[in-house]
Scaffold this motif. Structure first.
Motif, short mmCIF file in Angstrom:
data_model
loop_
_atom_site.label_atom_id
_atom_site.label_comp_id
_atom_site.label_asym_id
_atom_site.label_seq_id
_atom_site.Cartn_x
_atom_site.Cartn_y
_atom_site.Cartn_z
N GLY A 1 7.75 3.42 -4.75
CA GLY A 1 6.51 3.32 -3.99
C GLY A 1 6.74 2.71 -2.62
O GLY A 1 6.17 3.16 -1.62
N GLN B 1 -4.14 1.33 -12.07
CA GLN B 1 -3.11 1.67 -11.08
C GLN B 1 -2.95 3.18 -10.94
O GLN B 1 -2.79 3.69 -9.82
CB GLN B 1 -1.79 1.02 -11.49
CG GLN B 1 -0.66 1.15 -10.49
CD GLN B 1 -0.91 0.41 -9.20
OE1 GLN B 1 -2.00 -0.10 -8.96
NE2 GLN B 1 0.09 0.35 -8.34
N LEU C 1 -5.87 4.41 -8.88
CA LEU C 1 -5.73 4.09 -7.46
C LEU C 1 -4.71 5.03 -6.79
O LEU C 1 -4.91 5.46 -5.65
CB LEU C 1 -5.28 2.64 -7.29
CG LEU C 1 -6.33 1.57 -7.59
CD1 LEU C 1 -5.69 0.19 -7.63
CD2 LEU C 1 -7.46 1.60 -6.57
N GLY C 2 -3.65 5.35 -7.51
CA GLY C 2 -2.65 6.26 -6.95
C GLY C 2 -3.22 7.64 -6.69
O GLY C 2 -2.99 8.24 -5.63
N ASN D 1 -5.63 7.55 -3.76
CA ASN D 1 -4.94 7.54 -2.47
C ASN D 1 -4.69 8.95 -1.95
O ASN D 1 -4.84 9.22 -0.76
CB ASN D 1 -3.60 6.80 -2.59
CG ASN D 1 -3.74 5.31 -2.35
OD1 ASN D 1 -4.57 4.86 -1.56
ND2 ASN D 1 -2.94 4.52 -3.04
N VAL E 1 -8.09 1.24 -0.55
CA VAL E 1 -7.50 1.76 -1.78
C VAL E 1 -5.98 1.61 -1.75
O VAL E 1 -5.35 1.24 -2.75
CB VAL E 1 -7.89 3.23 -1.99
CG1 VAL E 1 -7.21 3.81 -3.24
CG2 VAL E 1 -9.41 3.36 -2.11
N ALA E 2 -5.37 1.87 -0.59
CA ALA E 2 -3.92 1.76 -0.47
C ALA E 2 -3.46 0.32 -0.67
O ALA E 2 -2.46 0.06 -1.35
CB ALA E 2 -3.47 2.28 0.89
N HIS F 1 -3.71 -0.62 -4.26
CA HIS F 1 -2.62 -0.03 -5.03
C HIS F 1 -1.41 -0.98 -5.06
O HIS F 1 -0.75 -1.12 -6.10
CB HIS F 1 -2.23 1.31 -4.41
CG HIS F 1 -1.38 2.17 -5.29
ND1 HIS F 1 -1.66 2.43 -6.61
CD2 HIS F 1 -0.22 2.86 -5.04
CE1 HIS F 1 -0.74 3.22 -7.13
NE2 HIS F 1 0.15 3.48 -6.20
N THR F 2 -1.14 -1.63 -3.94
CA THR F 2 -0.08 -2.63 -3.92
C THR F 2 -0.44 -3.83 -4.79
O THR F 2 0.39 -4.34 -5.56
CB THR F 2 0.19 -3.11 -2.48
OG1 THR F 2 0.61 -2.00 -1.69
CG2 THR F 2 1.27 -4.18 -2.44
N GLY G 1 -2.43 -3.78 -7.35
CA GLY G 1 -2.35 -3.35 -8.74
C GLY G 1 -0.93 -3.34 -9.25
O GLY G 1 -0.66 -3.71 -10.40
#
Length: 336
Positions: A192, A292, A295-296, A299, A308-309, A312-313, A315
């Motif tokens: 990621g 997670q 969220l991915g 994105n 959201v990005a 994601h980190t 999460g």
């Protein structure tokens, strides 16, 4: 008293580390990673950012290749201020550990490791700027921050060993399964970070296909070349489309593998163990995994909205901590 102060500092460091990780993601994803072209100051100023007309003109003259953008510069400097404060907390933690080293319940090794790690992290932060967002450095900086976070959690979990709050191991197999899950997740987080550092998050703007294909043209050699020399800026990415697509596809495949494995692991913890703590750990892993994954996908479908990005980190960090906690629960004899 010494031990109480030590763990209070450790809790403060843990909270600030999470903030620093999230701030780092925010800075990177808002394209402010080079908001300050020098280090540790910003356009030659250590405690301020050029925001007056005369200051901006002087800074633009000194750094003609990087005109001042005050908003981006402040984002970068706030991140540095927080990281610097974290460094002081880790230093205090190491000093307290060394001073109390003769106490039987005082961890010493891990605080000293954390001090070395935070020093190396500061070097990675410097190289991130001076090497102009070189992807391998950006990825390493992210992993270093998450490693710091994980070690602090491990340290704090060890605080309760003598209070018998940790579970008894029900099966040696669970230790291996939990360790494998942690390793797979770390690999996926690294992927990621590589995806983000190479600006490949939107290389596939559709889901579940990629550019309307199940298997588009790929270029593994260019996608995973770790070193491309110095003297060039990597802001915005330098890879061609096929290489970026390759990185994105591999991140999706990695996500599928991790999801299947952690899904199975959480099911095993919830359904086949009789220990309430392990069941709660399995449930937490399952919930964080679902969030997670959502969220991915969001994105991609929403074209990488900043909140959201960044989430994601966050999460990924929380999911990592759930796996670190599980591994510690299964090793109540672990010492630091």
């Amino acid at each position: 008293m010494q031990t109480t102060t030590f763990y209070r500092v450790a809790w403060a460091a843990l909270a600030l580390t999470f903030v620093v990780v999230i701030l780092g993601a925010y800075v990177r994803l808002s394209d402010a990673g080079l908001g300050c072209p020098d280090w540790p100051g910003c356009y030659g100023q250590l405690l301020d950012v050029p925001d007056q007309a005369a200051q901006i003109a002087e800074a633009n003259s000194a750094y003609p290749h990087r005109p001042v953008e005050p908003a981006k510069a402040w984002k970068e400097m706030i991140h540095r201020y927080c990281a610097g404060t974290l460094g002081l907390l880790i230093l205090a933690l190491a000093v307290l550990a060394w001073r109390g080293r003769r106490q039987t319940d005082q961890p010493v090794t891990l605080p000293l490791v954390l001090l070395g790690l935070i020093i190396f992290q500061s070097m990675l932060g410097m190289w991130t700027v001076t090497w102009q967002l070189k992807p391998v450095v950006v990825m390493a900086h992210l992993l270093g921050g998450l490693t710091t976070l994980s070690l602090l959690v491990w340290l704090l979990l060890g605080q309760h060993n003598n209070r018998k709050l940790l579970v008894t191991v029900e099966s040696r197999a669970l230790r291996s399964y939990a360790l494998l899950g942690l390793a797979l997740l770390v690999g996926q987080i690294a992927l990621g970070g590589w995806t983000s550092a190479n600006y490949a998050a939107l290389a596939c703007p559709d889901f579940p296909t990629c550019q309307s294909q199940w298997w588009p043209p790929l270029d593994f050699r260019e996608a995973f070349t770790p070193w491309r020399g110095l003297g060039r800026s990597y802001e915005g990415g330098v890879l061609a489309n096929d290489a970026r697509v390759t990185i994105h596809i591999m991140h999706r495949i990695g996500a599928l593998i991790v999801a299947l494995y952690l899904g199975w692991l959480s099911w095993r913890l919830v359904a086949t163990t009789r220990n309430r703590t392990l069941q709660l750990a399995g449930g937490a892993i399952a919930v964080l995994l679902i969030v997670q994954l959502g969220l991915g996908i969001a994105n991609v479908m929403l074209h990488l909205p900043l909140p959201v990005a960044v989430a994601h980190t966050g999460g990924a960090a929380l999911l990592l901590l759930s796996l670190v906690t599980l591994n510690h629960l299964l090793r109540p004899e672990a010492t630091v």
